[in-house]
Design an enzyme around this catalytic site. Structure first.
Site, PDB file in Angstrom:
ATOM      1  N   TRP A   1      13.803  64.627 -50.738  1.00 23.97           N
ATOM      2  CA  TRP A   1      14.436  63.823 -51.805  1.00 23.97           C
ATOM      3  C   TRP A   1      15.776  64.445 -52.196  1.00 23.97           C
ATOM      4  CZ3 TRP A   1      14.156  59.190 -53.901  1.00 23.97           C
ATOM      5  CH2 TRP A   1      12.958  58.474 -53.890  1.00 23.97           C
TER       6      TRP A   1
ATOM      7  N   TRP B   1      24.208  47.490 -72.985  1.00 21.91           N
ATOM      8  CA  TRP B   1      23.541  48.648 -73.584  1.00 21.91           C
ATOM      9  C   TRP B   1      23.639  48.594 -75.106  1.00 21.91           C
ATOM     10  CZ3 TRP B   1      20.688  50.657 -70.016  1.00 21.91           C
ATOM     11  CH2 TRP B   1      21.125  50.746 -68.693  1.00 21.91           C
TER      12      TRP B   1
ATOM     13  N   ASN C   1       9.228  67.507 -63.889  1.00 22.15           N
ATOM     14  CA  ASN C   1       9.741  66.290 -63.245  1.00 22.15           C
ATOM     15  C   ASN C   1       9.150  65.007 -63.825  1.00 22.15           C
ATOM     16  OD1 ASN C   1      11.143  64.760 -61.125  1.00 22.15           O
ATOM     17  ND2 ASN C   1       9.071  64.356 -60.417  1.00 22.15           N
TER      18      ASN C   1
ATOM     19  N   TRP D   1      22.450  54.949 -69.308  1.00 21.11           N
ATOM     20  CA  TRP D   1      21.907  56.106 -68.593  1.00 21.11           C
ATOM     21  C   TRP D   1      22.904  57.251 -68.498  1.00 21.11           C
ATOM     22  CZ3 TRP D   1      24.505  57.363 -64.045  1.00 21.11           C
ATOM     23  CH2 TRP D   1      25.312  56.366 -63.485  1.00 21.11           C
TER      24      TRP D   1
END
Ligand code: FAD
Length: 463
Positions: A276, A305, A340, A358
């Site tokens: 990953w 947003w 995680n 984000w």
């Protein structure tokens, strides 16, 4: 003639292709590192990360000095000052060839293109080597010759490549002269952070962490890695982020310490996480807009947003009234690291339930994390926000209460980080819903906000 190894994101002697190349002949070898605090601030590097960097740099300087290689630490303010400083060093020390490992973000690549021209103009050769990944960043392509943007087919090719190219490590160089006094670190004490005292700096400490993980926890990793109350993961991400460890060393260590024929047979689940990491690095390399914090899916740039304001501050402070999110954010403050599963839960809560851009979460993580690493952080945030390639589908939104019931079933993690509700029993602990004095009521209704996020995503492209 003197060769220069320019350390950047590769603070190690072992498995360092640029260092091996610099030491290949009989010429004198010197080393340099150019700390750039102005640039670090612009990239939102946390004091946690910088502290570990400086402690690892200190150790690297000592290790080099023991081999008779001097390390010149020459602070600059910004990348644009690199050319002048390197040229001055080359003139002072009679350097004719520089070796460095490649960096993949857009600004770093531009800097290296510019530098190559400037150095060559002065008769100095500049050699760059592939590093930071197991599989070289431009190696794997789809049948159409385009870069992979979906992880599953990428990982299939990644494993095929690894099986047919078992990683061969570059050995650390032998001594090149009498030991030297170690270099003195510049005065950058403003970067000192007590949050990361749990992490020792330097290569030897990184290998101890890696080997301890393989010997004691790798076997249970696949079953336990999602439970934040269990120290089941390796916590080597800070070392990989700074290049104190290489990902190739991880593969080789797994194979050697488990005696497996191939790394895959010993630790497929764990090494898939290294895949990953490679996947996100190759995306950053292939799609420069990611370095500029633009969405991988351009249509998501139109998402309306919410203004960040008080909700963003409550999220940062760990006062959202949602225990698992608060526990996660408090772990981040206290240690500079977050599990995680919780990174996904905290990021989805911010981007879906609070519907905050984000990029603000990405920036805040970078300002806090000891393992802050642009490709993985950007990849993780765009995955959680459903703006990235191969991201979580926008309608699959984690419910942080359900997540806590599943992944912290005894409430051990929540009780540790949110002591004000530690006395609660049963399901109440996962969602006290404003019933405990001194602990906030949820700042958002989980059900309604989930529906709002889905509708806003659905509306994309319709107006
Ligand atoms: P382990 O489970 O032991 O995994 C081994 C190594 O594989 C890690 O050290 C890491 O280098 C790599 N890795 C594991 N998971 C991932 C992943 N999902 N994506 C990419 N690489 C992975 N990782 C960072 O290194 N730096 C970051 O800034 C970062 N930001 C993130 C932000 C978000 C929103 C999310 C969802 C994930 C982020 N990650 C980041 C990925 C992942 O959370 C961490 O790498 C992992 O938690 C580190 O813990 P560990 O070393 O114990 O991992």
């Amino acid at each position: 003639m003197t060769e220069l190894i320019w350390f950047r994101n590769d603070l190690r002697l072992g498995d360092n292709p640029a260092l091996t190349a610099a030491c290949a002949g009989n010429a004198a070898v010197e080393a340099c590192f150019l700390p750039a605090p102005g640039q670090w601030a612009e990239h939102d590097w946390s004091p946690n990360r910088t502290d570990l960097l400086l402690r690892s740099l200190d150790q690297l300087g000592r290790d080099l000095a023991a081999l008779g290689i001097p390390l010149h630490i020459r602070p600059i303010d910004r990348f644009t000052d690199t050319d002048a400083e390197l040229l001055a060093l080359c003139r002072e020390r009679g350097i004719t060839r520089i070796h460095a490992n490649e960096e993949y973000a857009f600004n770093e690549r531009n800097r290296d293109h510019r530098l190559t021209r400037a150095l060559n103009h002065q008769g100095i050769a500049f050699h760059i080597y592939r590093d930071q990944t197991v599989v070289p960043v431009d190696q794997l392509k789809t049948g159409n010759g385009t870069p992979y943007t979906v992880f599953t087919p990428y990982s299939r090719q990644w494993w095929r490549w690894v099986e047919s190219h078992p990683p061969r490590l570059h050995p650390a160089p032998a001594a090149r002269g009498a030991p030297l006094p170690p270099p003195t670190l510049p005065e950058l004490t403003a970067w000192r952070s007590e949050q990361v005292d749990w992490l020792a700096g330097g290569e030897a400490a990184a290998h101890r962490a890696l080997e301890g993980f393989i010997d004691q926890r790798l076997g249970a990793y696949a079953d336990q890695r999602n439970y934040p109350a269990i120290p089941a993961t390796s916590q080597i991400s800070p070392y990989l982020a700074l290049g104190v460890l290489s990902p190739r060393q991880c593969l080789v260590a797994v194979q050697q310490r488990t005696g497996a024929e191939s790394p895959a047979s010993a630790a497929h689940t764990w090494l898939n996480e290294i895949a990953w990491r490679d996947f996100y690095i190759q995306l950053l390399y292939q799609f420069p807009r990611l370095s500029r914090h633009q969405a991988f899916k351009p249509e998501t740039e139109a998402l309306p947003w919410e203004p960040a304001g008080a909700n963003l501050e409550a999220w940062k402070a760990g006062h959202t009234g949602i225990p698992l999110v608060d526990a996660a954010m408090r772990q981040l403050h206290a240690t500079g690291w977050m599990h995680n599963r919780l990174r996904m839960v905290a990021a989805m809560f911010l981007t879906k339930n609070l519907f905050v851009d984000w990029r603000l979460g990405e920036q805040y993580f970078m300002q806090q994390l000891v393992d802050g690493y642009l490709p993985s952080n950007n990849g993780g945030w765009q995955w959680s926000a459903s703006t990235g390639t191969d991201a979580a589908p926008y309608f699959r939104i984690f419910n942080p209460v359900t997540q806590s019931e599943r992944f912290d079933p005894e409430g051990t993690f929540i009780r540790h980080w949110v002591p004000e509700i530690a006395h609660l029993q049963g399901k109440k602990l996962f969602n006290p819903n404003g019933t405990v004095a001194g602990y906030p009521a949820p700042i958002v209704d989980l059900k309604q906000s989930r529906q709002r996020a889905i509708e806003r995503f659905k509306a994309l492209g319709k107006g």
